[in-house]
Scaffold this active site. Structure first.
Site, short mmCIF file in Angstrom:
data_model
loop_
_atom_site.label_atom_id
_atom_site.label_comp_id
_atom_site.label_asym_id
_atom_site.label_seq_id
_atom_site.Cartn_x
_atom_site.Cartn_y
_atom_site.Cartn_z
N TYR A 63 -55.37 46.47 40.41
CA TYR A 63 -53.93 46.34 40.19
C TYR A 63 -53.12 46.57 41.46
CZ TYR A 63 -54.73 51.33 39.38
OH TYR A 63 -55.16 52.63 39.50
N HIS A 107 -60.62 42.55 34.97
CA HIS A 107 -59.26 42.82 35.46
C HIS A 107 -59.33 43.00 36.98
CE1 HIS A 107 -55.28 44.46 35.94
NE2 HIS A 107 -55.07 44.61 34.63
N GLU A 119 -55.72 49.49 26.36
CA GLU A 119 -55.60 50.16 27.67
C GLU A 119 -54.77 51.41 27.47
OE1 GLU A 119 -53.45 46.90 29.57
OE2 GLU A 119 -55.19 46.61 30.87
N ARG A 173 -58.44 50.36 43.31
CA ARG A 173 -57.66 50.36 44.54
C ARG A 173 -58.05 49.21 45.45
NH1 ARG A 173 -54.08 53.91 43.71
NH2 ARG A 173 -53.06 53.13 45.56
N HIS A 176 -53.33 42.59 25.63
CA HIS A 176 -53.54 44.00 25.96
C HIS A 176 -52.75 44.79 24.93
CE1 HIS A 176 -54.51 43.57 30.55
NE2 HIS A 176 -55.58 43.42 29.79
N ASP A 229 -49.36 41.69 27.38
CA ASP A 229 -49.51 43.15 27.28
C ASP A 229 -48.34 43.66 26.42
OD1 ASP A 229 -49.10 45.99 27.93
OD2 ASP A 229 -50.67 45.69 29.43
N GLU A 253 -50.91 38.26 33.72
CA GLU A 253 -50.49 39.29 32.77
C GLU A 253 -48.97 39.37 32.72
OE1 GLU A 253 -52.58 42.98 33.11
OE2 GLU A 253 -51.22 44.02 31.72
N ASP A 298 -43.44 50.79 32.34
CA ASP A 298 -44.89 50.59 32.31
C ASP A 298 -45.67 51.89 32.19
OD1 ASP A 298 -47.44 49.64 32.39
OD2 ASP A 298 -47.30 48.73 34.37
N HIS A 343 -52.36 40.90 37.83
CA HIS A 343 -50.91 41.12 37.85
C HIS A 343 -50.33 40.16 38.88
CE1 HIS A 343 -51.42 45.59 36.43
NE2 HIS A 343 -51.95 44.71 35.60
N HIS A 348 -46.03 46.10 28.13
CA HIS A 348 -45.25 45.47 29.19
C HIS A 348 -44.13 44.59 28.63
CE1 HIS A 348 -48.87 45.78 32.20
NE2 HIS A 348 -48.49 46.94 31.73
N HIS A 379 -48.17 53.43 29.40
CA HIS A 379 -48.86 53.15 28.14
C HIS A 379 -48.96 54.41 27.29
CE1 HIS A 379 -51.24 49.64 30.20
NE2 HIS A 379 -49.95 49.62 30.48
#
Ligand code: FE
Ligand code: FE
Ligand code: ZN
Length: 278
Positions: free
Chosen positions: A70, A67, A256, A37, A211, A176, A142, A224, A107, A179, A226
């Site tokens: 996000y 990473h 992921e 976050r 990814h 990804d 990404e 999106d 991202h 994605h 996964h």
């Protein structure tokens, strides 16, 4: 040997992640640079970082993938939000130098109604403000699913960002699989053509990491979500073609998928079994 790892929790530190990766049969891993976050990061412990580097060298690890949180948005309409993304990423890149020569994935962002063109300009401005000639980290854009107003849903948008960055040798792309499939690229039935398209638009020399995720939704759904390897709409056969494709097989793959550690270990074993990499 197949370079494969999964996303690990960074809460116990760097060396703990390296040991965890080994236990799972991985030879690399991905981790968040801080709470996803985007809250304050704890100080890097240089000894812990050095211990991981030593372990990674002893066990012939592939490049590690950090990473960014996000929730960062480099192209929000809100200036405060863009500023937060800039200072956070700048701090992350500074901290990454404790683990020199690895990758930092982020991202590109969501333009929140400003339009992709404005978003692309703001992302390149941010990158031009934070990239340094002396940094050893490669920053990866990404490929995005195109949920909401996400930028980076097409190869053309990613290329436009890369074209705007002055220190372009510090930049690469992380593909990804969930994605791109969500974005409408048919990696199940037309993998060769999708990769040829990537090469034509961006250049495969920019592709640094994958990814590896199955998807809960059909191609082009922009959702999106996964799924575990082989249990989604991409499917195991397509995943095996991806890890063995001549343009991809030497790249590092990071899972992921929605798994606990035992689930990751199983997926890693399954993919190692299916890999033709010696
Ligand atoms: Fe991501
Ligand atoms: Fe991803
Ligand atoms: Zn995703």
């Amino acid at each position: 040997m197949l370079k494969i790892g999964c996303h690990l929790s960074a809460s116990k530190g760097f060396l703990a992640m390296g040991k965890e990766a080994l236990k799972l049969g991985a030879n690399t891993f991905q981790f968040f640079t801080r709470n996803p976050r985007g809250s304050r990061a704890k100080e890097v412990d240089p000894q812990d970082a050095a211990a991981l580097l030593q372990l990674a060298q002893e066990h012939n690890f592939a490049v590690l993938l950090a990473h960014a949180p996000y929730t960062l948005n480099a192209c929000s309409a809100e200036e405060r939000t863009r500023e937060f993304a800039r200072t956070t990423m700048e701090d992350d890149l500074h901290r990454m130098e404790y683990l020199p020569g690895n990758y930092y994935n982020f991202h590109p962002g969501s333009h929140t109604g400003q339009g992709a063109e404005t978003g692309i300009r703001q992302i390149t401005e941010l990158l031009n403000a934070i990239l340094k000639p002396e940094q050893t980290t490669t920053v990866l854009l990404e490929t995005m699913a195109g949920k909401g107003t996400e930028v980076g849903r097409t190869f053309e948008e990613l290329k436009a960002i890369l074209d705007g960055v002055t220190l372009s040798e510090k930049m690469g792309v992380c593909l990804d699989t969930c994605h791109v499939f969500d974005a409408g690229y048919d990696i199940v039935n037309h993998l060769d053509e999708v990769l040829a398209e990537f090469d034509r638009v961006i250049g495969l020399n920019r592709l640094r990491a994958v990814h590896l995720n199955d998807s809960m939704n059909p191609m082009g759904s922009h959702k999106d979500r996964h799924q575990k390897i082989g249990q989604g709409t991409i499917g195991l056969e397509a995943m095996v073609r991806i890890i063995n494709h001549p343009a991809l097989c030497a790249l590092p793959f990071y899972l992921e998928t929605p798994n606990d550690l035992a689930g990751y270990a199983q997926e890693i074993a399954l993919l190692r079994e299916a890999s033709q990499q010696l």
